[in-house]
Structures are given as C-alpha cells and as structure tokens.
Design a protein around this motif. Structure first.
Motif, PDB file in Angstrom:
ATOM      1  N   GLN A  21       2.671   1.246   8.625  1.00  0.00           N
ATOM      2  CA  GLN A  21       3.817   0.425   8.231  1.00  0.00           C
ATOM      3  C   GLN A  21       4.602   0.024   9.470  1.00  0.00           C
ATOM      4  OE1 GLN A  21       4.875  -0.108   4.697  1.00  0.00           O
ATOM      5  NE2 GLN A  21       5.923  -1.758   5.763  1.00  0.00           N
ATOM      6  N   VAL A  58      -2.944   3.349   6.087  1.00  0.00           N
ATOM      7  CA  VAL A  58      -1.859   2.380   6.208  1.00  0.00           C
ATOM      8  C   VAL A  58      -0.980   2.666   7.413  1.00  0.00           C
ATOM      9  CG1 VAL A  58       0.079   1.287   4.989  1.00  0.00           C
ATOM     10  CG2 VAL A  58      -1.803   2.294   3.674  1.00  0.00           C
ATOM     11  N   ILE A 107      -8.275   4.521   1.881  1.00  0.00           N
ATOM     12  CA  ILE A 107      -7.209   3.615   2.315  1.00  0.00           C
ATOM     13  C   ILE A 107      -6.352   4.281   3.381  1.00  0.00           C
ATOM     14  CG2 ILE A 107      -5.204   2.256   1.579  1.00  0.00           C
ATOM     15  CD1 ILE A 107      -6.448   2.287  -1.264  1.00  0.00           C
ATOM     16  N   MET A 117       0.843  -1.207   0.000  1.00  0.00           N
ATOM     17  CA  MET A 117       0.000   0.000   0.000  1.00  0.00           C
ATOM     18  C   MET A 117       0.878   1.257   0.000  1.00  0.00           C
ATOM     19  SD  MET A 117      -3.177  -0.757  -0.197  1.00  0.00           S
ATOM     20  CE  MET A 117      -4.215  -2.230  -0.097  1.00  0.00           C
ATOM     21  N   ASN A 129      -9.730   8.596   9.098  1.00  0.00           N
ATOM     22  CA  ASN A 129      -8.513   7.780   9.033  1.00  0.00           C
ATOM     23  C   ASN A 129      -7.272   8.607   9.391  1.00  0.00           C
ATOM     24  OD1 ASN A 129      -9.911   5.492   8.279  1.00  0.00           O
ATOM     25  ND2 ASN A 129      -9.495   5.735   6.086  1.00  0.00           N
ATOM     26  N   THR A 152       2.612  -4.627   6.973  1.00  0.00           N
ATOM     27  CA  THR A 152       1.846  -3.441   6.592  1.00  0.00           C
ATOM     28  C   THR A 152       0.386  -3.666   6.946  1.00  0.00           C
ATOM     29  OG1 THR A 152       3.357  -3.014   4.749  1.00  0.00           O
ATOM     30  CG2 THR A 152       1.228  -1.886   4.717  1.00  0.00           C
ATOM     31  N   TYR A 160      -3.370  -2.268   7.116  1.00  0.00           N
ATOM     32  CA  TYR A 160      -4.137  -1.262   6.378  1.00  0.00           C
ATOM     33  C   TYR A 160      -5.625  -1.517   6.559  1.00  0.00           C
ATOM     34  CZ  TYR A 160      -5.360  -4.885   3.098  1.00  0.00           C
ATOM     35  OH  TYR A 160      -5.887  -6.036   2.549  1.00  0.00           O
TER      36      TYR A 160
END
Length: 416
Positions: free
Chosen positions: A361, A359, A357, A209, A335, A391, A393
């Motif tokens: 990490q 993410v 989306i 991502m 988000n 990752t 997400y």
C-alpha cells in the motif's frame, strides 16, 4: 489514434498498447518478440495458467458438437454436469444455479433475487442493502449501487439507488470494535427495510486488496443471519483458491444465502458466471403468475463452451486435490519474505498477504497516475502489473515458478 476504447483507461494519456500474439502458463508473448510475466492473472481470472492444455482440449471437443443453445428453452449436458461437479465443493443448501456471463451481472442477479424474494414473501418494504466501505461489486447499475461511492461511481451518481455503507478497520489485523459498533448500529437502525448484506469475503479486491480477519467476517455474518437478512457473498475474485482455500467462505462457519462466482470459474478461459442461492429463496419464485418468475437472462446464458472450460477447470482442481496450503504454500511464503523488505520503507503505508495475493500500500488515491507509471516501468522489465491506484499487488497463476516469482519481486523493488 487507437480505435479501441479501453476499460478503466484515460485514453488521452494512454501510451500505445502492446499486442499479445499468444499466451502460455504465466507468460504473454508480445508482437515485438518480448515475453512478459502476467503477475496479476489478467485481472484475476487465470487460475492454472494461460492456455492450459486440458481446458483447451475440452473446449475444442465441445465446439465440434455444440456452440450455443437458448438456455431458457433447452438444457445441455455440460451445464448439468458442471452444476453436479461444482456442488461437491459447496455447502449443500446452495443448490439453485442461475447462469450469466460475468461478475457484474452475477451481482445484479443476486440483488434482484434478494429484493424480489422478500417482496414475494409479503415484505416489500425490505428492499435496501448494507454494504461496506471500500467495497467493489462491478460496473452495472445495481453492482455500482452496492459498491463504495468514489471514482468508479461518481459520474453515475444520479442513477444509483442509495445503500447503507458500513465502515471497518481498513488495515487492521485484529477485530475492530469500531467496525462492529458501526455495523450493529446500522443493522439496528435500518433492519426493517434491509433485505441483504453483501460482502467480498476476506479480501476486498478493487477497493484496494484489503484483507479482513476471518473472525471479523464470521461475526458480521452471524449478526446478519440473526436479523433474518440474506447474506450475499461476492466470491468473484476470492473464489477458486486465491485466499488459500478453494473459497473464502471455507475459512468461516457461517455460509451465505446467495453466492456469486465468475473470473476463475472457467480457469479464466471464457466468460461465465453463476449466482447460486438456497432452495428456500428459489421457492419464493414458484407461482402460477408469470410476473413472480425471475425475469432476467442473457443471450449467452449457460454457453456450452464456457461450461466445458469450467468443467475442465474443476477437474484440474480435483486432480490437484486443491490443497493450496500444501502445493502452493510456497507462493504465500515467498510473498511474505519479499514483503519484509517494504515494511519500513518510507514510501509504503502497509504490506499484507493472503493466499497467493500480496499487497504493498503506497497511497490510496485512484485519481493519481502512479498505477500507469508503475505498470509501464514494470512492463519494460518483462512483468505485467496493474496497481489499484496506489495499491500495488500481485496475484499470479498457480503455475508460476520460483524463478518467475522472484523476478516479479525484483521488478517491484525497482519501482521504489
């Protein structure tokens, strides 16, 4: 012992798999009477929600009259109407539609088209591809070949054709000079043999991502076009709103020569894929000779039920006027607010968000079992997550409620 061999799963370590009895909107209802929020849209395919009424009714209506027809010899109304409706959202030059059944095969078709097109122009030497570090385009042989070499491709190395891979600033939020230098150097060195550049526009999915700035995408696209290379956009994941616009390509000026779509094409209801090319490429396949045709196909090409689902999906998009930044902007805003908690977390390397989306990490190794452990912990709390290695997400259906989204984030915080 399970008789089912599951995808992307080390079966020796796999825990018992829960059985889903039904699904509705964002929820999966399990056999043990538990309700689970599907925070990743069942591998990024569900757009408006599970078992969306409009899509269900459209498929049921078609099923009464037509189930399957051999698309090499016949056409049908649903496929013809789907092309007409989808064309309203696409650049006018993308006007030749080849149907298949999933994302990997859509990519496979695109690669064949690119190579054969140049060959039939009298440039058979132009048969190589430029792809990118961390790319992932599918699991068939050609799709694996243009993907980054790693855990997904290691066992099949001897079957894959070589490609030219370009590095990029993996987590940069600004155009990366080293990225451009490497891209331009590879173009200059191999342009005589290159036929196409293949890209996941704006967001590389299964590779972690990874989000690209639109300026990066625009520049490399212009370079590719200037060299006369075909530009293949893999919008299998990014298409149908995931990046904040209907397609990722809507955020740049330069458009692809070949576009691959699947996943959200039917709202996630049934398998369907499209490889869409320009008329100029299509004309390279017109000949009195059979061998110059695109000799590729699938038994369920253009399945009427899948086309009906796709049509219903497009109607929902038109009904909502698909202004993601207006109607569903709160998802991205929420988000980003919740990601702020992780920015200075000692176990987190990076956070990023684009469209719906988000993410986190943690680490990069796919070989680790963090993903499985995190997924099981979240599932016990009523949220379905499936991290990509380290990752983590989320990519929820657009129907997710604020209460559900905050629950997802509360569960994510508990994993750290």
């Amino acid at each position: 012992m399970s008789l089912i061999w599951r995808p992307f799963t080390q079966m020796q370590k796999a825990p018992p798999t829960p059985t889903v009895l039904k699904a509705k909107n964002t929820n999966l209802f399990l056999k043990n009477n538990k309700k689970v929020i599907d925070a990743i849209s069942s591998w990024w395919v569900i757009t408006h929600g599970h078992c969306k009424t409009e899509i269900v009714k459209a498929v049921q209506k078609t099923a009464k009259d037509l189930d399957q027809v051999l698309f090499a010899n016949f056409s049908h109304e649903k496929a013809e109407k789907l092309i007409k409706e989808l064309s309203k959202f696409l650049p006018k030059n993308l006007n030749k539609f080849f149907f298949s059944d999933n994302g990997s095969t859509a990519i496979e078709v695109a690669l064949k088209i690119a190579v054969q097109s140049f060959s039939q122009k009298g440039q058979a030497q132009k048969k190589e591809f430029l792809s990118f570090k961390n790319s992932y385009h599918g699991d068939t042989a050609g799709a694996m070949s243009v993907s980054a070499r790693g855990v997904f491709t290691k066992a099949y190395k001897r079957f894959l054709f070589p490609i030219h891979s370009c590095s990029q600033g993996q987590l940069s939020t600004d155009p990366d000079k080293m990225f451009y230098e490497d891209f331009e150097r590879k173009i200059e060195k191999h342009h005589k043999k290159l036929c196409a550049v293949i890209i996941e526009p704006l967001i590389q999915g299964a590779g972690g991502m990874i989000i690209w700035p639109p300026a990066v995408l625009e520049r490399i696209c212009r370079i590719a076009k200037a060299e006369g290379l075909y530009l293949i956009f893999d919008e299998i994941m990014t298409g149908f709103g995931r990046t904040g616009t209907l397609f990722a390509m809507d955020q740049i000026k330069t458009k692809p020569d070949i576009l691959c779509l699947s996943k959200g094409l039917t709202g996630g209801f049934l398998p369907l894929a499209l490889t869409i090319s320009t008329d100029n490429i299509y004309k390279d396949f017109l000949s009195q000779k059979k061998e110059k045709a695109l000799l590729h196909g699938h038994s369920f090409t253009g399945n009427p039920l899948s086309c009906s689902a796709a049509l219903a999906n497009l109607k929902l998009i038109q009904k909502n006027k698909f202004k993601l930044k207006n109607k569903w902007a709160w998802i991205e805003e929420t988000n980003k607010q919740r990601l702020a908690h992780f920015k200075k977390h000692p176990k987190v390397k990076d956070v990023r968000a684009k469209g719906v989306i988000a993410v986190i990490q943690k680490e990069s190794a796919y070989e680790s079992f963090f993903a499985e452990q995190a997924s099981q912990k979240a599932l016990r709390q009523g949220v379905f997550l499936r991290p990509l290695g380290g990752t983590l997400y989320i990519l929820p259906p657009y129907c997710i409620t604020k209460k559900e989204l905050h629950k997802v984030w509360d569960v994510i915080e508990s994993l750290f």
